[in-house]
Design a protein around this motif. Structure first.
Motif, short mmCIF file in Angstrom:
data_model
loop_
_atom_site.label_atom_id
_atom_site.label_comp_id
_atom_site.label_asym_id
_atom_site.label_seq_id
_atom_site.Cartn_x
_atom_site.Cartn_y
_atom_site.Cartn_z
N PRO A 1 14.70 25.16 41.52
CA PRO A 1 13.47 25.84 41.13
C PRO A 1 13.57 26.43 39.73
CG PRO A 1 14.76 27.28 42.52
CD PRO A 1 15.51 25.97 42.45
N THR A 2 12.43 26.50 39.08
CA THR A 2 12.27 27.29 37.88
C THR A 2 11.17 28.28 38.19
OG1 THR A 2 13.02 25.62 36.31
CG2 THR A 2 11.49 27.27 35.47
N VAL A 3 11.38 29.53 37.86
CA VAL A 3 10.42 30.59 38.18
C VAL A 3 9.97 31.25 36.89
CG1 VAL A 3 10.07 32.79 39.39
CG2 VAL A 3 11.47 30.99 40.43
N LEU A 4 8.65 31.38 36.76
CA LEU A 4 8.06 32.11 35.64
C LEU A 4 7.46 33.40 36.17
CD1 LEU A 4 6.14 29.23 33.82
CD2 LEU A 4 8.49 30.00 33.43
N LEU A 5 7.79 34.51 35.57
CA LEU A 5 7.17 35.78 35.90
C LEU A 5 6.02 35.97 34.91
CD1 LEU A 5 6.91 38.51 37.31
CD2 LEU A 5 8.72 39.36 35.81
N VAL A 6 4.81 36.05 35.46
CA VAL A 6 3.60 36.08 34.66
C VAL A 6 2.92 37.43 34.85
CG1 VAL A 6 1.36 34.96 34.36
CG2 VAL A 6 3.36 33.59 34.96
N GLY B 1 19.87 31.14 37.08
CA GLY B 1 19.30 32.32 37.71
C GLY B 1 19.17 33.53 36.83
N ARG B 2 19.54 33.42 35.58
CA ARG B 2 19.46 34.55 34.65
C ARG B 2 18.04 34.70 34.13
NH1 ARG B 2 23.91 37.85 34.54
NH2 ARG B 2 25.78 36.60 34.61
N ALA B 3 17.65 35.95 33.89
CA ALA B 3 16.34 36.24 33.32
C ALA B 3 16.38 35.95 31.82
CB ALA B 3 15.98 37.70 33.56
N VAL B 4 15.39 35.21 31.36
CA VAL B 4 15.24 34.93 29.93
C VAL B 4 13.87 35.46 29.51
CG1 VAL B 4 15.19 33.16 28.15
CG2 VAL B 4 16.68 32.87 30.14
N PRO B 5 13.84 36.64 28.87
CA PRO B 5 12.55 37.19 28.44
C PRO B 5 11.86 36.23 27.47
CG PRO B 5 14.29 38.82 28.24
CD PRO B 5 14.95 37.51 28.54
N GLN B 6 10.56 36.09 27.63
CA GLN B 6 9.77 35.22 26.76
C GLN B 6 9.00 36.12 25.80
OE1 GLN B 6 9.96 31.57 27.45
NE2 GLN B 6 11.70 32.65 28.30
N THR B 7 9.47 36.21 24.58
CA THR B 7 8.85 37.09 23.60
C THR B 7 8.49 36.32 22.35
OG1 THR B 7 11.00 37.68 22.69
CG2 THR B 7 10.11 39.12 24.38
N GLY B 8 7.69 36.92 21.51
CA GLY B 8 7.36 36.34 20.21
C GLY B 8 6.71 34.98 20.34
N LEU C 1 15.62 39.73 38.81
CA LEU C 1 14.22 39.50 39.15
C LEU C 1 13.49 40.81 39.39
CD1 LEU C 1 11.88 37.58 39.83
CD2 LEU C 1 12.78 37.47 42.17
N ALA C 2 14.11 41.70 40.15
CA ALA C 2 13.50 43.01 40.43
C ALA C 2 13.31 43.81 39.14
CB ALA C 2 14.35 43.79 41.42
N ALA C 3 14.28 43.77 38.25
CA ALA C 3 14.17 44.51 36.99
C ALA C 3 13.06 43.93 36.11
CB ALA C 3 15.50 44.49 36.25
N ALA C 4 12.98 42.61 36.04
CA ALA C 4 11.94 41.98 35.23
C ALA C 4 10.55 42.27 35.80
CB ALA C 4 12.18 40.47 35.16
N GLY D 1 -0.44 40.21 34.39
CA GLY D 1 -1.82 40.16 34.83
C GLY D 1 -2.75 39.40 33.91
N SER D 2 -2.35 39.21 32.66
CA SER D 2 -3.17 38.45 31.71
C SER D 2 -2.76 36.98 31.64
CB SER D 2 -3.09 39.09 30.32
OG SER D 2 -1.79 39.01 29.82
N HIS D 3 -1.91 36.56 32.57
CA HIS D 3 -1.45 35.17 32.71
C HIS D 3 -0.48 34.73 31.62
CE1 HIS D 3 -5.46 34.58 34.97
NE2 HIS D 3 -4.53 35.05 35.79
N ALA D 4 0.13 35.67 30.93
CA ALA D 4 1.13 35.35 29.92
C ALA D 4 2.51 35.35 30.56
CB ALA D 4 1.09 36.36 28.78
N VAL D 5 3.32 34.36 30.21
CA VAL D 5 4.68 34.26 30.75
C VAL D 5 5.53 35.35 30.11
CG1 VAL D 5 6.71 32.80 30.97
CG2 VAL D 5 4.42 31.78 31.10
N ARG D 6 6.12 36.18 30.95
CA ARG D 6 6.94 37.29 30.45
C ARG D 6 8.43 37.02 30.58
NH1 ARG D 6 4.12 42.25 30.39
NH2 ARG D 6 6.06 43.07 29.60
N THR D 7 8.83 36.36 31.70
CA THR D 7 10.25 36.08 31.93
C THR D 7 10.38 34.73 32.62
OG1 THR D 7 10.62 38.45 32.26
CG2 THR D 7 12.38 36.99 32.95
N ARG D 8 11.47 34.05 32.34
CA ARG D 8 11.74 32.73 32.91
C ARG D 8 13.10 32.74 33.57
NH1 ARG D 8 10.20 27.56 31.13
NH2 ARG D 8 11.68 25.99 31.77
N PHE D 9 13.19 32.09 34.73
CA PHE D 9 14.45 31.95 35.46
C PHE D 9 14.67 30.46 35.71
CE2 PHE D 9 12.73 36.06 36.56
CZ PHE D 9 13.82 36.90 36.55
N GLY D 10 15.78 29.93 35.25
CA GLY D 10 16.17 28.55 35.55
C GLY D 10 17.10 28.57 36.73
#
Length: 154
Positions: A115-120, A29-36, A139-142, A122-131
């Motif tokens: 569940p696995t949740v991807l926060l995407v 349930g932790r947020a994992v930012p998807q960068t680089g 989730l609210a902060a991301a 507006g340009s459809h790029a994955v910004r954050t992932r939750f396992g």
């Protein structure tokens, strides 16, 4: 094998299982930012979700993409959590992908649990992932970061 050795082995296995369980619990349930490299770049085109659903399924500002399966016990509660959050923000939608119908997406997005949740954005790029079910504050902060940050060009 004597009884003492058997009990010692059993205690060791139990201790190891407990440590592994606690480690997994802290990560779920932790947020994992998807960068680089993990973002949608020519080196990694699979991080864009634009082709997994019709364009109308995505929010204009953000989309919460939930990967689930029919046997997932935590998926319905996660869906309710994501729906409630999406209704609080204009331009945010929830999109559920059934991995039983689209198993190739599990490999593409490295989904190891539901569940696995991807926060995407507006340009459809994955910004954050939750396992696992997302932790509400994370989730609210991301989501707030995506909604208030600069949007990438499509």
């Amino acid at each position: 094998m004597t009884v003492i050795v058997a009990v010692a082995v059993l205690a060791g296995v139990l201790a190891l299982a407990t440590v592994i369980g606690l480690l997994l619990r802290t990560r779920t349930g932790r947020a994992v930012p998807q960068t680089g490299r993990a973002r949608n770049t020519p080196a990694n085109p699979n991080s864009s979700v634009a082709d997994i659903a019709p364009p109308t399924a995505f929010g204009t500002r953000a989309t919460l993409v939930q990967f689930s399966t029919p046997t997932c016990a935590r998926c319905p509660a996660t869906a309710r959590q994501l729906d409630a959050l999406a209704t609080q923000h204009a331009g945010v939608e929830r999109l559920e992908i059934d991995l039983a119908e689209h198993p190739h997406l599990a490999t593409r997005f490295n989904v190891l649990q539901t569940p696995t949740v991807l926060l995407v954005d507006g340009s459809h790029a994955v910004r954050t992932r939750f396992g696992g079910p997302p932790r509400p504050p994370e989730l609210a902060a991301a989501l707030n970061t995506v909604l208030t940050g600069p949007q990438e060009s499509r």
